[in-house]
Write an enzyme that holds these catalytic residues in place. Structure first.
Site, PDB file in Angstrom:
ATOM      1  N   SER A  73       0.840  -1.195   0.000  1.00 56.74           N
ATOM      2  CA  SER A  73       0.000   0.000   0.000  1.00 56.74           C
ATOM      3  C   SER A  73       0.874   1.243   0.000  1.00 56.74           C
ATOM      4  O   SER A  73       2.026   1.219   0.442  1.00 56.74           O
ATOM      5  CB  SER A  73      -0.938   0.003   1.213  1.00 56.74           C
ATOM      6  N   ASP A  74       0.299   2.305  -0.502  1.00 55.59           N
ATOM      7  CA  ASP A  74       1.003   3.582  -0.499  1.00 55.59           C
ATOM      8  C   ASP A  74      -0.030   4.692  -0.521  1.00 55.59           C
ATOM      9  O   ASP A  74      -1.164   4.488  -0.964  1.00 55.59           O
ATOM     10  CB  ASP A  74       1.934   3.717  -1.707  1.00 55.59           C
ATOM     11  N   GLN A  75       0.377   5.845  -0.034  1.00 53.37           N
ATOM     12  CA  GLN A  75      -0.542   6.979   0.028  1.00 53.37           C
ATOM     13  C   GLN A  75       0.154   8.230  -0.487  1.00 53.37           C
ATOM     14  O   GLN A  75       1.280   8.527  -0.096  1.00 53.37           O
ATOM     15  CB  GLN A  75      -1.015   7.183   1.467  1.00 53.37           C
TER      16      GLN A  75
END
EC number: 3.6.1.-
Length: 199
Positions: A73-75
């Site tokens: 995941s990444d934001q």
């Protein structure tokens, strides 16, 4: 008839906040920290950056654990089309919060579920629009001294005191803002054969 055993589940993240979110699903999982270059590419959209990095994180873990199902995941935060990353320091965090006060920014929370056995991946980008209160400089500095949110995009930990900085949050998934969209993840896990509520 025997059922196929489920693969190991690995969360590819160093974030304690993502780990806490995944624990809500009551699944057995391991944590492994990916080591990748998180620099945005020239001309890359925020959504593309977040999706690419979530996939790259999962792929980095799959190289070490090819038998597992890996969550990456990444934001990425954007304000007026400009990407804003983790501040890393008090001064940069202050600058970010000053830019965002009284305004609406968009968080792109990207998710990848990669099957290390087949190389197949499922990807999603869940967007959250966040409006900041019109904070004073004194409020910004006081918040930063108390919470030191230098490791989160946007310099505000919504899972902590940072929620007091916000006036509005709009999203299809209430967990996306913290960095791991559980609604999208449970859908991906179901497609991969993970049972929920099994007797």
């Amino acid at each position: 008839m025997t059922s196929t055993p489920l693969p190991r589940l690995i969360l590819g993240s160093s974030s304690p906040y993502r780990r806490e979110l995944l624990e809500r699903l009551r699944l057995t999982f391991e944590v492994a920290v990916p080591d990748i270059n998180e620099t945005p590419l020239a001309g890359e959209s925020p959504e593309a950056t977040a999706l690419r990095l979530s996939l790259n994180k999962a792929q980095a873990i799959a190289q070490r654990h090819p038998d597992a199902l890996i969550i990456g995941s990444d934001q990425v935060l954007t304000l007026d089309g400009r990407q804003m990353g983790k501040p890393g320091s008090h001064d940069k965090a202050r600058e970010q919060l000053r830019l965002m006060r009284g305004r609406t920014a968009t968080f792109h929370s990207a998710l990848c579920l990669l099957d290390g056995r087949t190389g197949q991946s499922q990807l999603a980008d869940v967007q959250t629009r966040v409006t900041m209160r019109d904070l004073t400089d004194a409020e910004i500095d006081a918040y930063l001294r108390l919470e030191k949110p230098y490791d989160v995009a946007g310099s505000a930990k919504s899972e902590g005191l940072g929620i007091a900085l916000l006036s509005r949050v709009e999203s299809d998934d209430p967990t996306a803002l913290v960095g791991l969209p559980l609604i999208a993840l449970t859908s991906m896990l179901r497609q991969s054969g993970y049972p929920f509520f099994a007797a």
